[in-house]
Design a protein around this motif. Structure first.
Motif, PDB file in Angstrom:
ATOM      1  N   ASN A 103       0.828  -1.198   0.000  1.00 14.92           N
ATOM      2  CA  ASN A 103       0.000   0.000   0.000  1.00 14.92           C
ATOM      3  C   ASN A 103       0.865   1.252   0.000  1.00 14.92           C
ATOM      4  N   GLY A 104       0.364   2.267  -0.676  1.00 15.84           N
ATOM      5  CA  GLY A 104       1.027   3.565  -0.625  1.00 15.84           C
ATOM      6  C   GLY A 104       2.347   3.636  -1.342  1.00 15.84           C
ATOM      7  N   THR A 105       2.480   2.970  -2.487  1.00 16.98           N
ATOM      8  CA  THR A 105       3.725   3.058  -3.257  1.00 16.98           C
ATOM      9  C   THR A 105       3.491   3.537  -4.698  1.00 16.98           C
ATOM     10  N   PHE A 106       2.233   3.510  -5.145  1.00 16.93           N
ATOM     11  CA  PHE A 106       1.941   3.958  -6.510  1.00 16.93           C
ATOM     12  C   PHE A 106       0.593   4.665  -6.526  1.00 16.93           C
ATOM     13  N   ASP A 107       0.565   5.804  -7.214  1.00 17.85           N
ATOM     14  CA  ASP A 107      -0.647   6.607  -7.305  1.00 17.85           C
ATOM     15  C   ASP A 107      -0.840   7.043  -8.761  1.00 17.85           C
ATOM     16  N   LYS A 108      -1.922   6.591  -9.351  1.00 21.68           N
ATOM     17  CA  LYS A 108      -2.225   6.941 -10.742  1.00 21.68           C
ATOM     18  C   LYS A 108      -2.350   8.452 -10.917  1.00 21.68           C
ATOM     19  N   ASN A 109      -2.858   9.123  -9.879  1.00 17.58           N
ATOM     20  CA  ASN A 109      -3.007  10.584  -9.964  1.00 17.58           C
ATOM     21  C   ASN A 109      -1.659  11.282 -10.077  1.00 17.58           C
ATOM     22  N   GLU A 160       8.062  -3.170 -11.616  1.00  8.18           N
ATOM     23  CA  GLU A 160       7.426  -2.382 -10.563  1.00  8.18           C
ATOM     24  C   GLU A 160       7.154  -0.966 -11.056  1.00  8.18           C
ATOM     25  N   LYS A 161       5.961  -0.471 -10.750  1.00  2.00           N
ATOM     26  CA  LYS A 161       5.612   0.920 -11.004  1.00  2.00           C
ATOM     27  C   LYS A 161       5.608   1.641  -9.656  1.00  2.00           C
ATOM     28  N   ALA A 162       6.125   2.858  -9.635  1.00  9.66           N
ATOM     29  CA  ALA A 162       6.209   3.597  -8.382  1.00  9.66           C
ATOM     30  C   ALA A 162       6.036   5.086  -8.639  1.00  9.66           C
ATOM     31  N   THR A 163       5.538   5.784  -7.633  1.00 11.55           N
ATOM     32  CA  THR A 163       5.436   7.241  -7.684  1.00 11.55           C
ATOM     33  C   THR A 163       5.997   7.834  -6.394  1.00 11.55           C
ATOM     34  N   TYR A 164       6.467   9.067  -6.508  1.00 14.71           N
ATOM     35  CA  TYR A 164       7.057   9.771  -5.374  1.00 14.71           C
ATOM     36  C   TYR A 164       6.720  11.258  -5.480  1.00 14.71           C
ATOM     37  N   ILE A 165       6.590  11.903  -4.324  1.00 17.35           N
ATOM     38  CA  ILE A 165       6.413  13.353  -4.300  1.00 17.35           C
ATOM     39  C   ILE A 165       7.161  13.919  -3.101  1.00 17.35           C
TER      40      ILE A 165
END
Length: 452
Positions: A103-109, A160-165
């Motif tokens: 949970n909480g590692t990739f966000d489509k937005n 793996e797909k990932a997002t970061y901010i």
């Protein structure tokens, strides 16, 4: 057949024992803030490859952005192996891995965020930092989405797909007798849980509360390090001592202390790669080894180190799943040789609020930010850092005024045994191009400071 599959097949036909290839596709959106305004918004799209070849237990590597030349690059890299020395300890790349959805590692937005939406977030950071006493606001906002693929000739295939901010604001003021500043920061992996307003508020508060700082006499103090300054210490002083390579080469200040008490019993230091929203959160490390929670310090006792395959094999050990290919500004890269690194360094919360710590302090300092932090003598644990902003002087349980810059030269083993309180205000922090951590405030006793 993908380019990676073709390259792997080519390495097998060439008779190479083992081949590992990483591919990283990265979209980086950066907003740069100067003079209290958005100065620049840019988006970069990168795709690159890292190749590691192992033959006769000799290792060679190369990095490239040219997908069309992967096979030729493998040929050229293979030829360099003849000149290298064998690492007889090498036992091989992994054959398979167990991938889990965290949970909480990739966000489509975040993956699909537009430039205008990114500017709106940055403007919110600026607005919340604005104040009549704040002269200038600088900072940045970085949003990264990436597709990472790791394959090797032993059959491992991991995607793996990932997002970061990550956002940071520095508020500066010329309002008083000296220029002062304050910092605010927040980071995460999803847009929903990112709070740009808090970034500006924190920077503004630290800045305003630092106006008209008074001289701090050179003396011994109780120091309350707030989460951002604790993160600085973790990244640049603490972490390297638990690297298995450093430990085994006896370059850690704790090399003689495994299973011994190195800190107060209230201190627990954990590498936790499964924390939701953690910048370093992942189910599999960058070599394909399943990650796990690792208690480095447990109730003050030195329990474990962290390592990758190469450094573990060299000493006849197994990897702890801590291979990292660190990217900039955040996320991963195609670095062909991964380094040993913790994923998310976490100090367990204590039972005191920061206000309670202050009330129990007779002569002390509250330090919100550290600069120029580095090990002076790593083997002994000596380190140096400078508190330049966000310093408040505490007398008899109360903050009486902001303080001017001081230099702290201290010893890590000594400090860890003189921790008198651990806060309950745990926060996620990450220093620029450094290690992510989750930490509360820490109070330590008998720390000598020198007036600058």
């Amino acid at each position: 057949m993908t380019a990676l599959d073709k390259a792997l097949n080519h390495s097998k036909k060439s008779g190479i024992d083992e081949c590992e290839i990483v591919e990283i596709k990265k979209k980086i959106t950066t907003v740069r803030i100067t003079d209290s305004n958005i100065a620049e918004v840019k988006q970069n799209y990168d795709k690159s490859y890292g190749i590691r070849l192992i033959h006769d237990k000799k290792i060679s590597s190369i990095q490239t952005t040219n997908e069309q030349r992967l096979e030729k690059i493998i040929n050229n890299t293979f030829q360099t192996l003849t000149k290298l020395k064998s690492g007889e300890f090498w036992k091989g790349l992994p054959y398979k891995t167990s991938q889990k959805m965290l949970n909480g590692t990739f966000d489509k937005n975040l993956e699909q965020i537009s430039g205008s939406e990114t500017m709106d977030i940055a403007q919110t950071m600026i607005n919340s930092a604005s104040n009549s006493k704040v002269t200038a606001i600088t900072g940045s906002l970085n949003i990264v989405s990436e597709d990472f693929e790791l394959v090797n000739s032993n059959g491992l295939n991991f995607k793996e797909k990932a997002t970061y901010i990550s956002g940071i604001i520095n508020s500066e003021s010329e309002y008083g007798i000296l220029s002062v500043s304050g910092i605010g920061h927040n980071c995460g992996r999803t847009l929903t849980n990112f709070t740009p307003e808090q970034i500006g508020e924190d920077a503004k508060t630290m800045c305003i509360e630092s106006i008209n700082p008074q001289k701090i006499d050179s003396d011994s103090y109780s120091i309350i390090f707030e989460p951002y300054s604790v993160g600085e210490l973790l990244a640049f002083v603490v972490a390297s001592n638990f690297n298995f390579k450093t430990y085994s080469e006896r370059k850690s200040c704790f090399s003689n202390n495994l299973e011994k008490e190195i800190a107060v019993k209230e201190l627990n230091l954990i590498d936790d790669p499964h924390i939701p929203e953690g910048i370093g959160t992942k189910s599999v490390d960058d070599e394909g080894i399943e990650t796990r929670k690792n208690n480095l310090i447990e109730k003050g006792i030195f329990k474990n180190t962290f390592s990758n395959l190469f450094d573990s094999y060299k000493e006849g050990r197994q990897s702890t799943g801590n291979a990292l290919r660190q990217g900039s500004p955040i996320g991963k890269s195609s670095e062909p040789i991964p380094m040993s690194s913790p994923h998310n360094l976490k100090i367990s919360s204590g039972d005191q609020s920061q206000d309670e710590m202050i009330k129990e302090t007779k002569q002390g300092l509250l330090v919100g930010r550290l600069w120029y932090t580095y090990a002076v003598n790593p083997i002994k644990g000596d380190f140096s850092c400078t508190a330049r902003s966000g310093i408040r002087i505490i007398k008899n349980g109360e903050i009486i005024c902001p303080g001017k810059s001081v230099r702290i030269i201290h010893n890590l083993p000594t400090m860890m045994k003189n921790i008198s309180a651990i806060g309950n205000n745990q926060r996620k922090v990450i220093q620029w191009a450094s290690l992510p951590s989750i930490t509360p405030s820490i109070k330590a006793e008998n720390i000598s400071v020198n007036t600058i």
